[in-house]
Design a protein around this motif. Structure first.
Motif, PDB file in Angstrom:
ATOM      1  N   GLY A   1      -2.723  10.296   4.010  1.00  0.00           N
ATOM      2  CA  GLY A   1      -1.682  10.007   3.036  1.00  0.00           C
ATOM      3  C   GLY A   1      -0.437   9.458   3.712  1.00  0.00           C
ATOM      4  O   GLY A   1      -0.055   9.919   4.792  1.00  0.00           O
ATOM      5  N   VAL A   2       0.166   8.469   3.087  1.00  0.00           N
ATOM      6  CA  VAL A   2       1.409   7.873   3.582  1.00  0.00           C
ATOM      7  C   VAL A   2       2.415   7.831   2.435  1.00  0.00           C
ATOM      8  O   VAL A   2       2.037   7.888   1.269  1.00  0.00           O
ATOM      9  CB  VAL A   2       1.174   6.443   4.150  1.00  0.00           C
ATOM     10  N   PRO A   3       3.688   7.724   2.757  1.00  0.00           N
ATOM     11  CA  PRO A   3       4.685   7.620   1.695  1.00  0.00           C
ATOM     12  C   PRO A   3       4.433   6.391   0.816  1.00  0.00           C
ATOM     13  O   PRO A   3       3.986   5.351   1.301  1.00  0.00           O
ATOM     14  CB  PRO A   3       6.008   7.476   2.459  1.00  0.00           C
ATOM     15  N   GLY A   4       4.723   6.533  -0.464  1.00  0.00           N
ATOM     16  CA  GLY A   4       4.585   5.429  -1.402  1.00  0.00           C
ATOM     17  C   GLY A   4       5.729   4.447  -1.279  1.00  0.00           C
ATOM     18  O   GLY A   4       6.637   4.626  -0.451  1.00  0.00           O
ATOM     19  N   PRO A   5       5.723   3.411  -2.109  1.00  0.00           N
ATOM     20  CA  PRO A   5       6.776   2.391  -2.053  1.00  0.00           C
ATOM     21  C   PRO A   5       8.178   2.950  -2.266  1.00  0.00           C
ATOM     22  O   PRO A   5       9.154   2.399  -1.765  1.00  0.00           O
ATOM     23  CB  PRO A   5       6.419   1.421  -3.169  1.00  0.00           C
ATOM     24  N   ASP A   6       8.261   4.058  -2.982  1.00  0.00           N
ATOM     25  CA  ASP A   6       9.567   4.673  -3.231  1.00  0.00           C
ATOM     26  C   ASP A   6       9.977   5.624  -2.114  1.00  0.00           C
ATOM     27  O   ASP A   6      11.041   6.248  -2.173  1.00  0.00           O
ATOM     28  CB  ASP A   6       9.556   5.409  -4.567  1.00  0.00           C
ATOM     29  N   GLY A   7       9.120   5.769  -1.082  1.00  0.00           N
ATOM     30  CA  GLY A   7       9.422   6.653   0.036  1.00  0.00           C
ATOM     31  C   GLY A   7       9.022   8.089  -0.191  1.00  0.00           C
ATOM     32  O   GLY A   7       9.215   8.924   0.688  1.00  0.00           O
TER      33      GLY A   7
END
Length: 103
Positions: A46-52
């Motif tokens: 999992g990585v941060p989404g576009p909104d961080g």
């Protein structure tokens, strides 16, 4: 074919040793289950989404088995060993979801 999603929740305090997971745990899974109907696996971090925002899951692993019966036999034969290894790389309990592969 079925796919088993193994989801490891990410919390502010959870720990996950990715090196151990890749180098030891997934090798154990492959060694025990590849001859029992496991056709493949895929590990996603999992990585941060576009909104961080933080991801919901630290890791999602997909295990593809030829059938639910094959998975049942594999889990019966080696499930305790594989599940017992979880404490070596994380302090969270995984969530399992069973899926029919449609496409």
């Amino acid at each position: 074919m079925i796919a088993i999603s193994v989801l490891y929740p990410k919390t502010a305090t959870s720990k996950f040793d990715t090196a151990y997971y890749h180098d030891s745990h997934m090798k154990l899974v492959d060694a025990r289950w590849s001859h029992m109907g496991l056709h493949g696996s895929r590990v996603m971090h999992g990585v941060p989404g576009p909104d961080g925002g933080a991801p919901t899951y630290a890791v999602i692993t997909i295990l593809e088995f030829e059938s639910m019966v094959a998975f049942g036999k594999a889990a019966e034969a080696h499930g305790a060993e594989i599940m017992g290894d979880i404490a070596n790389f994380t302090d969270v309990s995984p969530i399992l979801q069973f899926n029919e592969i449609a496409v």
